[in-house]
Every structure is written in C-alpha cells, then in structure tokens.
Design an enzyme around this catalytic site. Structure first.
Site, PDB file in Angstrom:
ATOM      1  N   GLU A  84     -51.756  18.188 -26.035  1.00 21.97           N
ATOM      2  CA  GLU A  84     -50.447  17.727 -26.524  1.00 21.97           C
ATOM      3  C   GLU A  84     -49.737  16.799 -25.542  1.00 21.97           C
ATOM      4  O   GLU A  84     -48.784  16.132 -25.916  1.00 21.97           O
ATOM      5  CB  GLU A  84     -49.548  18.935 -26.852  1.00 21.97           C
ATOM      6  CG  GLU A  84     -49.022  19.734 -25.662  1.00 21.97           C
ATOM      7  CD  GLU A  84     -50.004  20.778 -25.128  1.00 21.97           C
ATOM      8  OE1 GLU A  84     -51.219  20.621 -25.335  1.00 21.97           O
ATOM      9  OE2 GLU A  84     -49.549  21.733 -24.475  1.00 21.97           O
ATOM     10  N   CYS A 106     -54.925  26.239 -23.477  1.00 18.44           N
ATOM     11  CA  CYS A 106     -54.682  26.772 -22.146  1.00 18.44           C
ATOM     12  C   CYS A 106     -54.594  28.314 -22.190  1.00 18.44           C
ATOM     13  O   CYS A 106     -55.592  28.962 -22.444  1.00 18.44           O
ATOM     14  CB  CYS A 106     -53.430  26.134 -21.555  1.00 18.44           C
ATOM     15  SG  CYS A 106     -53.304  26.436 -19.798  1.00 18.44           S
ATOM     16  N   HIS A 117     -54.506  20.477 -21.901  1.00 19.19           N
ATOM     17  CA  HIS A 117     -53.366  20.351 -22.821  1.00 19.19           C
ATOM     18  C   HIS A 117     -53.485  19.074 -23.666  1.00 19.19           C
ATOM     19  O   HIS A 117     -53.057  18.019 -23.224  1.00 19.19           O
ATOM     20  CB  HIS A 117     -52.057  20.313 -22.029  1.00 19.19           C
ATOM     21  CG  HIS A 117     -51.663  21.634 -21.484  1.00 19.19           C
ATOM     22  ND1 HIS A 117     -50.844  22.510 -22.145  1.00 19.19           N
ATOM     23  CD2 HIS A 117     -52.026  22.258 -20.338  1.00 19.19           C
ATOM     24  CE1 HIS A 117     -50.689  23.608 -21.443  1.00 19.19           C
ATOM     25  NE2 HIS A 117     -51.396  23.478 -20.329  1.00 19.19           N
TER      26      HIS A 117
END
Ligand code: XMP
Length: 510
Positions: A169, A79, A167
C-alpha cells in the site's frame, strides 16, 4: 447492494492508506478494528489484514478468531497480517536478526501466481518489520522472495489466501498498486464500479428512502464538506432541506455575501443569518483561546437553535462528517481505542433539540468528497477552498477580539490570499491565513515614526492538518505581499512569516 472489501485493522499507521489504495481502484471498502470483525455477508468480496506495531509473539498481540471468515473468501495478509496467518497455521515467525526496514528488491517472483501477475522480477518493495517468517504456514507455497527475506510472500495451496511481508500500500512499493489490483480484481472479482457518479446515485436513493417527506436542517459553513452534503440532500429531498449559513462576524472579507450568493446559485434553500453582533458581544473582553472557542460555540448553538425552531416540524439535522472522523482505529498502545472521534460541524448541539442525525459523507475521505462534489457540478473554486476554522478569525486575533481588529485582519488576509491566487500559488498551499499579533512595534513611514500592529502570515502544506510544514513561498512574493499590506492597511507596519512546522507548533496560533 454495494460490494465491498473489509480491512481488518491491527493498528498499523498505514491502515488508512490500504483503504485509499482500494478505493483508488473504484472499489468500496471499510476499516474495522481487528476484534470487531463485522458479519461477512454476500456483499463482502474479500478481506485484507493490516500491519501492526505488535509482534505475533507478544502475549498481548492482536489475536482475533478469523474462523468467521467463510471458506473460499479471498484474504490478503499484509506484514503483521501475513505473520499472523503464518503463526496461527503452523508457520514459524522469528525475531529477525536484522530488523527489516526500508527498500528491498524482490529476487524471486512467481509470475504465474495471480497476485504477482505482471510484477517485475526485481520489483522494489517496502519492508517494515522486526519479525520475519522463517518457514511458511503448513500447506502454503512461497511466491516471492528478496535476498534477505525468503518468505516475502506466500499463498495457501488451492486457496485464495495470501500473505506478503512487505507493504504494497505504500508508495515506495513500486508495483504495490498492481499487486493490490491483482488481488482485488482477479482474485476477489470486484467489479470496480464504485465511482463518484455511482456514489451520488446510491446515496441519493438511500437518502430518499431514509428521509421520505421529513424536513432536514443543515448548517452550511462555506467549506467543502457541508456544501457537498447539502448538494446530496438537495438532490434527494429538494426544498425539504433547510440550510442555515451564519455570519459570525469572523469570516473572511466579503465571504458571507459571496458564499451566500453561490449557494443560492446552486438552487439551495438557504437562509443567511447575520449574527455578528451577538458573537462580538459573546467575545467581549475574552482573551483566553479556549474561552473564546467556547463562547463562539455557544453563540452558534443559540443562533442555530433559534433558527431551526422557526422551521416547522423539522426532525433531522444533517452534518458533513467524513470518514476519518468516524473510523475507530486501533491504538498502538493497546486495544482498539474506545473513543470514536466525533466531530460536529455545527459545534455539538444540545440534546433538547432532539434531532435525528443524517451524515451523507460519513464513508468518504476528503478527496473523495471533492470528487463527489465535482460529479455534482460544484465548481473548483468552492471545492479547492482552503480549510477555515469554525471560530474563524477569532483564533487568528491573539487576545481579545473586537470588530475593528476583525476588519483590519480581514484586509490583511484578503491581500495575502488574493496574492496567492493571482500568483498561481493558492492550490500549492493546503491552508493559509494571517494572524494579528498582540504586539505593536516601532516603524518609520515617510519622516514619521509609527507605532503600530505586527501581523504574521502563515502558509502550510499538509494532507490532513495533523502534521504540517511551512511552505517555502518565493521571497519575491513575500516581499510584494508585505509591501502591499503595510502600504494599504492602515494600522500595520510590520509583517513576519511563520516558519514553524507542526509539530511542535500548531497551524493556528490559538
Ligand atoms: P491546529 O491549529 O490544531 O489546526 O494545527 C489544525 C486544523 O484544524 C483547524 N482548526 C479548527 N477547526 N474549529 C474548527 O472547525 C476549531 O476550533 C479549530 N481549531 C483549529 C485549523 O484551521 C487547521 O486546519
């Protein structure tokens, strides 16, 4: 030497999640504020740049000099991290017409790219950014796109440097874990050997070297962190570890004796100190929550100080501090926050004690502490125990505390907690307990009018205690517990259930 990944924090709310995902791959990592990049030595296998609430176009946005990252070191920008790499290398980052938040699906994936090996061509990803990369940085190639975001991911040609605007994660990026694994294992060549067993081995070896023949004192609380810290130290230095377990008279029913036995069963050199009356004296007539906390903290320090003076030549104080307490995170409102939260399990000891501090768990998250405990043979009952506040039942007795009120609340709490256990609900709840309210209410028992105490039950779900929601316990269960409490605990004629979330309420009532 322990190999590791460095995560550079630009202030994203989910930076810790990146660390969790890396560690789930049995790879050790550390988080640093963006402007405090540590020396990159040969133990570092790769660097991940986090997201951020900033735009790279803001004047005060994080702008570190990344030239100290050696040539050839793998880098993954996520990001803001991807936008920063683009912006500083000749790419164009614009404010997007439509802010890109939420689910999106990839529409183009270069599966020959090492980062995207095995990623489905329509993989769902999670976007959360106001800016977008319009053209990739000089010398980089687009490796994936969505309908709206052409430069969803890119790689610098011939280098192990990648950027993704989504993202990986977060859970909603369905193949995010695979992408991170591709980066960590295939690109960074991490060997995935950081396991609870390897942590125990290296930590015990390090502690042996650090402590030699020195003596260490540790305050046990009955909780997971201090217990696991004690076990690691016990493995390293055996009887040179002196554990002190203080009964402040504010523990749960029968907890002091039961936990003390359990510790002795583990072979720990532990001294139980019953200082209940000292704590009750310190609390006498206090009803302000902060004054109560302070009085308990001071009494603890006095007891602990007295006890540690009885240990000849002790030079170290061990604490069960864990990683979330020591991460210096970047605040969203500007610059890395200056303060490192320091959490002292023993309440902060006075300087004159002059003990050096040893913290064997300071690199671990809470669930990792549990896994390490399990690897050392601690039983699930101890490891799964709900958190319990240091000031104990004193902050669940609203207003002034007396031995009689403690006894009454212990009975109520025991019925509630045992009820949760007997009904298989205990492990679904993050924390539970009972509060003794400073109100009496009218009731009727048999033909008699009663005027007795009201208690509140609280059960919450949470991950870290920072936010929490009340647990929707079954009505039948609440009805049974309420009945049991009113019938068995003399002095209680009313039970209520707390249905407030945190925020705006807190978990404890004081
Ligand atoms: P609150 O009430 O702030 O609680 O929502 C969040 C978590 O912290 C625990 N807690 C404490 N723990 N000393 C402690 O060791 C304290 O003074 C204290 N106050 C709250 C609480 O039990 C919950 O897990």
């Amino acid at each position: 030497m322990q190999e590791k990944i460095i995560i550079l924090d630009f202030g994203s709310q989910v930076t810790q999640l990146i660390a969790r995902r890396v560690r789930e791959q049995n790879i050790y990592c550390e988080i640093y504020p963006y402007n405090k990049l540590p020396e990159i030595d040969e133990t570092v296998k790769g660097v991940i740049l986090s997201g951020s609430p900033y735009s790279v176009r803001d004047e005060e946005s994080p702008n570190p000099d990344l030239s100290i990252i050696p040539d050839g070191m793998p880098v993954l920008g996520i990001c803001y991290g991807a936008q920063f790499l683009a912006h500083t290398n000749g790419g164009d980052v614009y404010q997007s017409d439509t802010r890109e938040y939420g689910r999106a699906n990839l529409s183009y994936v270069d599966n020959s790219n090492p980062l995207l090996k095995g990623i489905p061509s329509d993989s769902q990803v999670w976007m959360s950014h106001g800016d977008t990369i319009n053209t990739p940085p000089a010398g980089a190639t687009i490796i994936c796109s969505t309908e709206d975001v052409k430069v969803a991911g890119y790689q610098f040609d011939g280098k192990d440097i990648f950027g993704v605007q989504f993202h990986p994660e977060v859970y909603h990026s369905k193949d995010g874990a695979t992408m991170l694994k591709n980066f960590l294992v295939d690109v960074c060549k991490c060997s995935q050997d950081w396991t609870p067993d390897s942590f125990v081995d290296t930590t015990v070896a390090d502690l042996k070297e650090q402590l030699g023949n020195d003596k260490v004192v540790l305050g046990l609380s009955g909780g997971v962190d201090s217990s696991v810290a004690a076990m690691l130290l016990h493995k390293a230095i055996g009887s040179n570890l002196y554990c002190i377990f203080v009964n402040n008279g504010l523990l749960r029913k029968n907890e002091f004796g039961a936990v003390l036995e359990q510790y002795k069963g583990l072979g720990l050199n532990v001294k139980g100190v019953d200082a209940s009356s000292k704590f009750y004296e310190a609390l006498a007539d206090l009803s302000d929550p902060e004054k109560k906390r302070k009085a308990i903290g001071n009494a603890f320090i006095e007891v602990f100080d007295d006890e540690s003076h009885l240990i000849e030549d002790v030079t170290w104080l061990a604490q069960g501090t864990i990683y979330p307490d020591v991460i210096e995170s970047v605040s969203a409102t500007g610059g890395p926050s200056a303060t490192i939260k320091s959490h002292h399990n023993v309440g902060g000891l006075p300087d004159y004690m002059k003990l050096k501090i040893v913290e064997p768990l300071r690199s671990l998250f809470k669930d990792e502490v549990r896994r390490v405990g399990r690897a050392m043979g601690l039983d699930d009952e101890l490891l799964g125990r709900h958190p319990f506040p240091g000031p104990g039942l004193a902050i669940r007795i609203l207003g002034d505390v007396t031995a009689e009120k403690v006894r009454l609340l212990q009975e109520v709490d025991a019925i509630f907690i045992n009820g949760l256990k007997d009904n298989g609900l205990y492990d679904d709840v993050w924390q539970a307990g009972a509060m003794l309210l400073p109100v009496k209410s009218v009731g009727v028992m048999g033909d008699e009018r009663t005027y007795e105490n009201a208690v509140a039950l609280r059960a919450v779900e949470s991950t870290d205690g920072m936010t929490a929601d009340w647990v929707h316990l079954p009505y039948e269960f609440l009805a049974k517990v309420s009945n049991d409490i009113i019938n068995k605990v003399v002095g209680v004629n009313r039970v209520v259930y707390d249905i407030s979330s945190k925020p705006p309420a807190t978990i404890e009532w004081e």
